[in-house]
Design a protein around this motif. Sequence first.
Motif, PDB file in Angstrom:
ATOM      1  N   UNK A   1       0.867  -1.173   0.000  1.00  0.00           N
ATOM      2  CA  UNK A   1       0.000   0.000   0.000  1.00  0.00           C
ATOM      3  C   UNK A   1       0.903   1.222   0.000  1.00  0.00           C
ATOM      4  N   UNK A   2       0.812   2.029  -1.043  1.00  0.00           N
ATOM      5  CA  UNK A   2       1.626   3.236  -1.127  1.00  0.00           C
ATOM      6  C   UNK A   2       0.822   4.412  -0.606  1.00  0.00           C
ATOM      7  N   UNK A   3       1.282   4.991   0.497  1.00  0.00           N
ATOM      8  CA  UNK A   3       0.581   6.088   1.133  1.00  0.00           C
ATOM      9  C   UNK A   3       0.791   7.416   0.440  1.00  0.00           C
ATOM     10  N   UNK A   4      -0.069   8.364   0.752  1.00  0.00           N
ATOM     11  CA  UNK A   4       0.021   9.709   0.192  1.00  0.00           C
ATOM     12  C   UNK A   4       1.339  10.384   0.542  1.00  0.00           C
ATOM     13  N   UNK A   5       1.887  10.025   1.675  1.00  0.00           N
ATOM     14  CA  UNK A   5       3.114  10.669   2.150  1.00  0.00           C
ATOM     15  C   UNK A   5       4.372   9.946   1.644  1.00  0.00           C
ATOM     16  N   UNK A   6       4.190   9.003   0.728  1.00  0.00           N
ATOM     17  CA  UNK A   6       5.322   8.277   0.168  1.00  0.00           C
ATOM     18  C   UNK A   6       5.723   7.043   0.946  1.00  0.00           C
ATOM     19  N   UNK A   7       5.060   6.782   2.054  1.00  0.00           N
ATOM     20  CA  UNK A   7       5.384   5.605   2.850  1.00  0.00           C
ATOM     21  C   UNK A   7       4.744   4.363   2.234  1.00  0.00           C
ATOM     22  N   UNK A   8       5.332   3.213   2.551  1.00  0.00           N
ATOM     23  CA  UNK A   8       4.812   1.941   2.056  1.00  0.00           C
ATOM     24  C   UNK A   8       4.465   1.053   3.237  1.00  0.00           C
ATOM     25  N   UNK A   9       3.330   0.385   3.137  1.00  0.00           N
ATOM     26  CA  UNK A   9       2.880  -0.577   4.121  1.00  0.00           C
ATOM     27  C   UNK A   9       2.736  -1.901   3.388  1.00  0.00           C
ATOM     28  N   UNK A  10       3.373  -2.948   3.896  1.00  0.00           N
ATOM     29  CA  UNK A  10       3.410  -4.225   3.196  1.00  0.00           C
ATOM     30  C   UNK A  10       2.846  -5.320   4.085  1.00  0.00           C
ATOM     31  N   UNK A  11       1.996  -6.164   3.494  1.00  0.00           N
ATOM     32  CA  UNK A  11       1.542  -7.382   4.154  1.00  0.00           C
ATOM     33  C   UNK A  11       1.882  -8.523   3.193  1.00  0.00           C
ATOM     34  N   UNK A  12       2.494  -9.567   3.730  1.00  0.00           N
ATOM     35  CA  UNK A  12       2.967 -10.663   2.882  1.00  0.00           C
ATOM     36  C   UNK A  12       2.671 -12.008   3.507  1.00  0.00           C
ATOM     37  N   UNK A  13       2.353 -12.952   2.636  1.00  0.00           N
ATOM     38  CA  UNK A  13       2.208 -14.346   3.045  1.00  0.00           C
ATOM     39  C   UNK A  13       3.145 -15.177   2.172  1.00  0.00           C
ATOM     40  N   UNK A  14       3.665 -16.253   2.734  1.00  0.00           N
ATOM     41  CA  UNK A  14       4.583 -17.111   1.984  1.00  0.00           C
ATOM     42  C   UNK A  14       5.776 -16.330   1.466  1.00  0.00           C
ATOM     43  N   UNK A  15       6.180 -16.643   0.231  1.00  0.00           N
ATOM     44  CA  UNK A  15       7.308 -15.959  -0.393  1.00  0.00           C
ATOM     45  C   UNK A  15       6.881 -14.684  -1.112  1.00  0.00           C
ATOM     46  N   UNK A  16       5.594 -14.400  -1.125  1.00  0.00           N
ATOM     47  CA  UNK A  16       5.105 -13.183  -1.779  1.00  0.00           C
ATOM     48  C   UNK A  16       5.251 -13.216  -3.290  1.00  0.00           C
ATOM     49  N   UNK A  17       5.069 -14.387  -3.888  1.00  0.00           N
ATOM     50  CA  UNK A  17       5.266 -14.527  -5.340  1.00  0.00           C
ATOM     51  C   UNK A  17       4.241 -13.745  -6.158  1.00  0.00           C
ATOM     52  N   UNK A  18       3.005 -13.699  -5.685  1.00  0.00           N
ATOM     53  CA  UNK A  18       1.993 -12.910  -6.384  1.00  0.00           C
ATOM     54  C   UNK A  18       2.033 -11.506  -5.797  1.00  0.00           C
ATOM     55  N   UNK A  19       2.219 -10.524  -6.652  1.00  0.00           N
ATOM     56  CA  UNK A  19       2.417  -9.145  -6.180  1.00  0.00           C
ATOM     57  C   UNK A  19       1.244  -8.254  -6.556  1.00  0.00           C
ATOM     58  N   UNK A  20       0.839  -7.465  -5.588  1.00  0.00           N
ATOM     59  CA  UNK A  20      -0.233  -6.493  -5.779  1.00  0.00           C
ATOM     60  C   UNK A  20       0.229  -5.172  -5.179  1.00  0.00           C
ATOM     61  N   UNK A  21      -0.286  -4.089  -5.724  1.00  0.00           N
ATOM     62  CA  UNK A  21      -0.003  -2.776  -5.166  1.00  0.00           C
ATOM     63  C   UNK A  21      -1.305  -1.990  -5.158  1.00  0.00           C
ATOM     64  N   UNK A  22      -1.509  -1.232  -4.108  1.00  0.00           N
ATOM     65  CA  UNK A  22      -2.686  -0.381  -3.997  1.00  0.00           C
ATOM     66  C   UNK A  22      -2.159   1.042  -3.833  1.00  0.00           C
ATOM     67  N   UNK A  23      -2.599   1.924  -4.726  1.00  0.00           N
ATOM     68  CA  UNK A  23      -2.041   3.272  -4.773  1.00  0.00           C
ATOM     69  C   UNK A  23      -3.086   4.270  -5.255  1.00  0.00           C
ATOM     70  N   UNK A  24      -2.739   5.527  -5.183  1.00  0.00           N
ATOM     71  CA  UNK A  24      -3.568   6.581  -5.754  1.00  0.00           C
ATOM     72  C   UNK A  24      -3.088   6.847  -7.170  1.00  0.00           C
ATOM     73  N   UNK A  25      -4.035   7.088  -8.083  1.00  0.00           N
ATOM     74  CA  UNK A  25      -3.634   7.470  -9.431  1.00  0.00           C
ATOM     75  C   UNK A  25      -3.537   8.993  -9.515  1.00  0.00           C
TER      76      UNK A  25
END
Length: 118
Positions: A78-102
């Motif tokens: 999750x990419x925050x408005x302030x440029x920070x990143x919050x990550x939640x991961x399971x396993x090796x994290x092979x499938x990647x998703x990102x949630x951001x503002x356009x």
Amino acid sequence: MGSLISETKGFTSDSAKVYVMVEQINKRSLGKLIVKVVGHEGCKNAKVEQVLRRQIQTCITHIDNYSQDTWADARVTFLGMDGSAYVIQSGDGKKRFIVRLDARDKIKFVDFQKLSKS
């Protein structure tokens, strides 16, 4: 956070402000992430925290669009408005998703596997 394996606060090697490992990403683990980084629903939050809450809730709505196997080995950033990143991961994290503002400040849920196929 439910079935929490490990947790690192502060900045990690991948610049995440909060990095949480879980056995499986699911609605419950994402709900606990909201409480952890933003607080309960009734809390007064700054704009940055309000957007982060909406980003995590957007991910929750996408959970049912993928199989449980996907979420057992996934990484959501999750990419925050302030440029920070919050990550939640399971396993090796092979499938990647990102949630951001356009560019229009709309929340976008991005599946990297679908991007690479297009």
